[in-house]
Motif scaffolding. Sequence first.
Motif, PDB file in Angstrom:
ATOM      1  N   PRO A 237      19.197  44.782 -35.134  1.00  0.00           N
ATOM      2  CA  PRO A 237      18.597  45.972 -34.538  1.00  0.00           C
ATOM      3  C   PRO A 237      19.851  47.007 -33.797  1.00  0.00           C
ATOM      4  O   PRO A 237      20.660  46.586 -33.330  1.00  0.00           O
ATOM      5  CB  PRO A 237      17.624  45.506 -33.264  1.00  0.00           C
ATOM      6  N   ARG A 238      19.483  48.290 -34.036  1.00  0.00           N
ATOM      7  CA  ARG A 238      20.668  49.022 -33.898  1.00  0.00           C
ATOM      8  C   ARG A 238      20.312  49.342 -32.038  1.00  0.00           C
ATOM      9  O   ARG A 238      19.059  49.327 -31.660  1.00  0.00           O
ATOM     10  CB  ARG A 238      20.427  50.598 -34.476  1.00  0.00           C
ATOM     11  N   GLY A 239      21.624  49.694 -31.528  1.00  0.00           N
ATOM     12  CA  GLY A 239      21.475  50.055 -30.131  1.00  0.00           C
ATOM     13  C   GLY A 239      20.807  51.119 -29.766  1.00  0.00           C
ATOM     14  O   GLY A 239      20.227  51.148 -28.661  1.00  0.00           O
ATOM     15  N   ASP A 240      20.481  52.240 -30.555  1.00  0.00           N
ATOM     16  CA  ASP A 240      19.803  53.353 -30.238  1.00  0.00           C
ATOM     17  C   ASP A 240      18.250  53.188 -30.499  1.00  0.00           C
ATOM     18  O   ASP A 240      17.570  54.092 -30.414  1.00  0.00           O
ATOM     19  CB  ASP A 240      20.225  54.398 -30.902  1.00  0.00           C
ATOM     20  N   HIS A 244      17.590  49.176 -38.173  1.00  0.00           N
ATOM     21  CA  HIS A 244      18.605  48.146 -38.100  1.00  0.00           C
ATOM     22  C   HIS A 244      19.765  48.545 -38.958  1.00  0.00           C
ATOM     23  O   HIS A 244      19.918  49.223 -39.871  1.00  0.00           O
ATOM     24  CB  HIS A 244      17.823  46.892 -38.880  1.00  0.00           C
ATOM     25  N   VAL A 245      20.789  47.718 -38.652  1.00  0.00           N
ATOM     26  CA  VAL A 245      22.112  47.800 -39.563  1.00  0.00           C
ATOM     27  C   VAL A 245      22.239  46.270 -40.370  1.00  0.00           C
ATOM     28  O   VAL A 245      21.678  45.488 -40.089  1.00  0.00           O
ATOM     29  CB  VAL A 245      23.449  48.015 -38.510  1.00  0.00           C
ATOM     30  N   HIS A 246      22.969  46.517 -41.416  1.00  0.00           N
ATOM     31  CA  HIS A 246      23.312  45.116 -42.090  1.00  0.00           C
ATOM     32  C   HIS A 246      24.592  44.750 -41.921  1.00  0.00           C
ATOM     33  O   HIS A 246      25.594  45.486 -42.096  1.00  0.00           O
ATOM     34  CB  HIS A 246      22.864  45.450 -43.522  1.00  0.00           C
ATOM     35  N   ASP A 250      27.584  47.134 -43.028  1.00  0.00           N
ATOM     36  CA  ASP A 250      27.786  48.169 -42.155  1.00  0.00           C
ATOM     37  C   ASP A 250      28.763  47.535 -40.920  1.00  0.00           C
ATOM     38  O   ASP A 250      29.420  48.393 -40.386  1.00  0.00           O
ATOM     39  CB  ASP A 250      26.445  48.528 -41.233  1.00  0.00           C
ATOM     40  N   PHE A 254      31.322  46.400 -35.257  1.00  0.00           N
ATOM     41  CA  PHE A 254      30.610  47.487 -34.928  1.00  0.00           C
ATOM     42  C   PHE A 254      31.243  47.751 -33.056  1.00  0.00           C
ATOM     43  O   PHE A 254      31.531  46.935 -32.614  1.00  0.00           O
ATOM     44  CB  PHE A 254      29.219  47.269 -34.354  1.00  0.00           C
ATOM     45  N   GLU A 258      26.592  50.243 -30.534  1.00  0.00           N
ATOM     46  CA  GLU A 258      25.802  50.523 -31.823  1.00  0.00           C
ATOM     47  C   GLU A 258      25.013  49.192 -31.876  1.00  0.00           C
ATOM     48  O   GLU A 258      24.138  49.345 -32.621  1.00  0.00           O
ATOM     49  CB  GLU A 258      26.534  50.751 -32.795  1.00  0.00           C
ATOM     50  N   VAL A 259      25.159  48.088 -30.960  1.00  0.00           N
ATOM     51  CA  VAL A 259      24.231  46.997 -30.989  1.00  0.00           C
ATOM     52  C   VAL A 259      23.037  46.827 -29.843  1.00  0.00           C
ATOM     53  O   VAL A 259      23.489  47.202 -28.835  1.00  0.00           O
ATOM     54  CB  VAL A 259      25.167  45.679 -31.062  1.00  0.00           C
ATOM     55  N   ALA A 260      22.034  46.384 -30.263  1.00  0.00           N
ATOM     56  CA  ALA A 260      21.045  46.051 -29.423  1.00  0.00           C
ATOM     57  C   ALA A 260      21.198  44.951 -28.811  1.00  0.00           C
ATOM     58  O   ALA A 260      20.885  43.665 -29.478  1.00  0.00           O
ATOM     59  CB  ALA A 260      19.601  46.316 -30.216  1.00  0.00           C
TER      60      ALA A 260
END
Length: 262
Positions: A237-240, A244-246, A250, A254, A258-260
């Motif tokens: 999951p993305r921080g925003d 999601h990122v892979h 990606d 990071f 940018e990370v949740a």
Amino acid sequence: MQETAQEKGKIIRVEQLTPDIFRITAVAPRIAGLSRPGQFVMVRVSGGYDPLLRRPFSIHQVTANGHVQILFKVVGKGTAVLAGACVGKMLDLVGPLGRGFSLKPRRPVFLVGGGMGIAPLLFLGKWLLQDADPVETVALLGARTREELLPLVTDMEALGIEVRTATDDGSLGHHGLVGDLIRDQDPGLGRQVYACGPYPMMRAVSGQAKALGWPCEVSLETMMACGLSACLGCAFPRGDGAGHVHVCKDGPVFPAEEVAWL
């Protein structure tokens, strides 16, 4: 587009650092020449179909004469098979893959590694020191015990990097978590933090760096089936909150924001 190679490299060295931690060096000049700190390789650990899938490993170190090193702990069938590899065997590698660390920090650096998360930081530390005007670099390294940590401390110190340590059992350095080593730092030091290790460690370190106002990059460790963003199995999951990122494509590196951090 990032250049990637597939090579069958001859294993020239197998080191058993502890009962379950191994380091393998193979000759893979194309991959070595393309690699940057924080990237990884996908390794076929068996010549047959069991295990079927390649396994991802951070690039621990490369050399000018085309050697690639991986460092790993035996945690399952794939790593157990790889630990049994012998000198002279051909190792099938694909890489380098993924996005690595930013390599031009404008401020002194903390390399923060926990357990096998220390693996890519040796390559990064060596890269930073080869700059014509290298920034001050300090490694904060943690593991469960002195036995697990000491060989990696020795390697980092051999580069000329100051090392501060933490162990869960107190057998080397601070008795506690490696994140404790930055918790009470002076914000005025203005450090760049690069971190890799277990998720709870990186969550703590990213939070501490944020509180200090320091930029932080993290290298995420996750299961991967393909390493090429085809299977979508390493989604994070993305921080925003926007999807999601892979990790394989990606990342794996990071900016911490940018990370949740769940």
